[in-house]
Design an enzyme around this catalytic site. Sequence first.
Site, PDB file in Angstrom:
ATOM      1  N   PHE A   1       0.889  -1.162  -0.003  1.00 48.18           N
ATOM      2  CA  PHE A   1       0.002   0.136   0.020  1.00 48.18           C
ATOM      3  C   PHE A   1       0.662   1.065   0.113  1.00 48.18           C
ATOM      4  CE2 PHE A   1      -2.281   3.589   1.748  1.00 48.18           C
ATOM      5  CZ  PHE A   1      -3.550   3.332   1.056  1.00 48.18           C
TER       6      PHE A   1
ATOM      7  N   ASP B   1       9.213   2.642   1.120  1.00 48.73           N
ATOM      8  CA  ASP B   1       8.192   3.457   1.889  1.00 48.73           C
ATOM      9  C   ASP B   1       8.288   3.006   3.242  1.00 48.73           C
ATOM     10  OD1 ASP B   1       5.798   4.076   2.610  1.00 48.73           O
ATOM     11  OD2 ASP B   1       4.362   3.303   0.920  1.00 48.73           O
TER      12      ASP B   1
ATOM     13  N   LYS C   1       2.925  10.574   7.999  1.00 52.17           N
ATOM     14  CA  LYS C   1       2.325  10.134   9.349  1.00 52.17           C
ATOM     15  C   LYS C   1       3.082  10.603  10.461  1.00 52.17           C
ATOM     16  CE  LYS C   1       0.248   5.767   7.637  1.00 52.17           C
ATOM     17  NZ  LYS C   1      -1.311   6.144   7.320  1.00 52.17           N
TER      18      LYS C   1
END
Length: 325
Positions: free
Chosen positions: A65, A150, A179
């Site tokens: 993702f 990532d 985040k």
Amino acid sequence: MSNLYEIPEQTRLADMLVELTFADTVFFTNSGAEALECAIKMARKYHAAKGAPERYELITMEGAFHGRTLATIAAGGQKKYLEGFGPAMPGFPQVPFGDLKALEAAIGPATAGILIEPVQGEGGIRIISNEDLRHIRALCDEKGILLVLDEVQTGVGRTGKLFAHEHAGITPDIMAIAKALGGGFPVGACLAGADAAAGMTAGTHGSTFGGNPLAMAVANAVMDLALDEAFLPHVRMLGLKLRQKLAMLADRFPRIVEEIRGEGLMLGIRCRIPNTDLVAALRDEKMLTVGAGDNVVRLLPPLNITDEEIAEAVARLERAAARLE
Ligand code: PLP
């Protein structure tokens, strides 16, 4: 004011990230997906600038993702996110998770690099082992392609190291983060070594709000806290405690819990019942979790969680599991 001009807070944060990591350059964004977009463009441009524009593919792993933009849903390769949005953007061949033979076989004349999460979040808290990560690094070096990580979900302390790849003792060429960098405020960054970033000259990429003074003030404050010498040991210690308590839960409720997995405070409960049932039962206990692939419930508590809060969370988990049983 856009990042066309110098923003002192941005320089401070960039200097700090460069000091702390493999990176020589940093580009700030407003989200994780945008950080990935920058990383993908950079990997393609690297080869184009070296005279090999045909190298534009980034190989990814199933269950990945990387965000919800058109490029990142193509990179993630998940049908449920691609459906209805027209043809997927080309350039993201995918191999089964953890299959290094398939990964090596997928490298060809169009390959720009390999794009992976050190621990798949959405994919179900699936860890790429340190050994495999080292192997992938060596493969990239051997083939002259880029390793793009990532670390949007794993970065800034989540796994008990500042960045998850540190567990394996390797460094990527490009890394996307977001985040936790903002501690709840939207901010992301794309970090890269000087060579990997060589194609991204002034004007090749841009963002009005990326690196804006407010986001930079927040991220600087977050990083100052994350660099406190007690911070990462706290994450590691409480991660171990939570994991231990979850292991006991698994022993007590073998018909509900199959396996506990993860690293630091990025933990997953693989369920024997549908994971959505456990998420719902926990919600009834007023505890928020999130489902993931592989029938996993993710536990991603705040990194400053206390012992008492962990005890409380486990009590709620026990009540939910007992009810489900
Ligand atoms: N990459 C990973 C590994 C993520 O977990 C996420 C978000 O969940 C993203 C990228 C996308 O980040 P954002 O939602 O900030 O665009």
